[in-house]
Design a protein around this motif. Structure first.
Motif, PDB file in Angstrom:
ATOM      1  N   MET A 104      70.526 -86.125 -48.882  1.00 34.84           N
ATOM      2  CA  MET A 104      69.422 -87.071 -48.673  1.00 34.84           C
ATOM      3  C   MET A 104      68.072 -86.364 -48.580  1.00 34.84           C
ATOM      4  N   GLN A 105      68.050 -85.107 -48.182  1.00 33.64           N
ATOM      5  CA  GLN A 105      66.775 -84.382 -48.172  1.00 33.64           C
ATOM      6  C   GLN A 105      66.187 -84.347 -49.579  1.00 33.64           C
ATOM      7  N   TYR A 106      67.044 -84.154 -50.574  1.00 30.86           N
ATOM      8  CA  TYR A 106      66.604 -84.143 -51.969  1.00 30.86           C
ATOM      9  C   TYR A 106      66.269 -85.563 -52.437  1.00 30.86           C
ATOM     10  N   LEU A 107      67.165 -86.503 -52.161  1.00 27.08           N
ATOM     11  CA  LEU A 107      66.973 -87.870 -52.654  1.00 27.08           C
ATOM     12  C   LEU A 107      65.752 -88.540 -52.041  1.00 27.08           C
ATOM     13  N   ALA A 108      65.437 -88.209 -50.801  1.00 31.66           N
ATOM     14  CA  ALA A 108      64.267 -88.810 -50.144  1.00 31.66           C
ATOM     15  C   ALA A 108      62.987 -88.460 -50.888  1.00 31.66           C
TER      16      ALA A 108
END
Length: 192
Positions: free
Chosen positions: A120-124
């Protein structure tokens, strides 16, 4: 060097089972590409990455084969971790991850939570909605004898998600975060 961990990647669907189809995308092709990229990114780590998809040996594999044979093979291999990759459809948007309800507050749950957070760090950064960490009685989670996680990587029938899934740079970044998440979560060391 410690014994290599065996990680099974299950790109959901294959053969006669395309999975979800929308916006010019076919789930079985996206998750196959993701699995290949994750495996490549984990090269040189103290892990054996095995992609299990029945259609590799039988192009006419059925939906039943694609559902039940990967967990059976992972159990036969005595895998340390099982990761099933999927792309969602059905009117939503975003990313979500699953473990079996019986895994609540057990190692699979903690492993999934760390993996989910890393991805989620990337997707955010791409404004992808976090649908959360969930529990489901999916066959691949129920039938495996090792910690098992299922990822639903965006919704192909959502216009914004579909545009990201069509972007090879985005897919490469997603595969990178999945691989890095596995490295951190499973403490995969580099080989000497």
């Amino acid at each position: 060097m410690k014994n290599k961990k065996i990680i099974v990647l299950d790109p959901g669907h294959g053969g006669q089972d395309p999975g979800a189809v929308a916006n010019g995308l076919v789930e079985k092709f996206i998750v196959w590409e993701l699995a290949q990229r994750v495996k490549e990114k984990l090269a040189g780590r103290n892990a054996e990455i095995i992609i299990v998809q029945p259609s590799l040996s039988n192009p006419k594999s059925t939906a039943r084969d694609e559902l039940y044979k990967p967990p059976q093979e992972a159990n036969r291999l005595k895998a340390d971790f099982y990761l099933s990759l999927h792309v969602n459809a059905g009117g939503g948007e975003g990313f979500e991850s699953f473990v079996h309800p019986a895994a609540k507050n057990k190692p699979a749950d903690a492993l999934r939570n760390r993996l989910h957070s890393q991805i989620m760090q990337y997707l955010a950064r791409h404004k992808v909605k976090d649908r959360g960490c969930k529990y489901a009685d999916f066959a691949v989670l129920r039938l495996t004898h090792m910690p098992a996680v299922l990822l639903e990587c965006l919704f192909m029938d959502h216009t914004g998600d579909a545009q990201l899934l069509k972007n090879h740079d985005f897919l490469d970044g997603l595969a990178n975060e999945i691989a890095y998440g596995l490295m951190v979560t499973l403490s995969l060391e580099g080989e000497a």
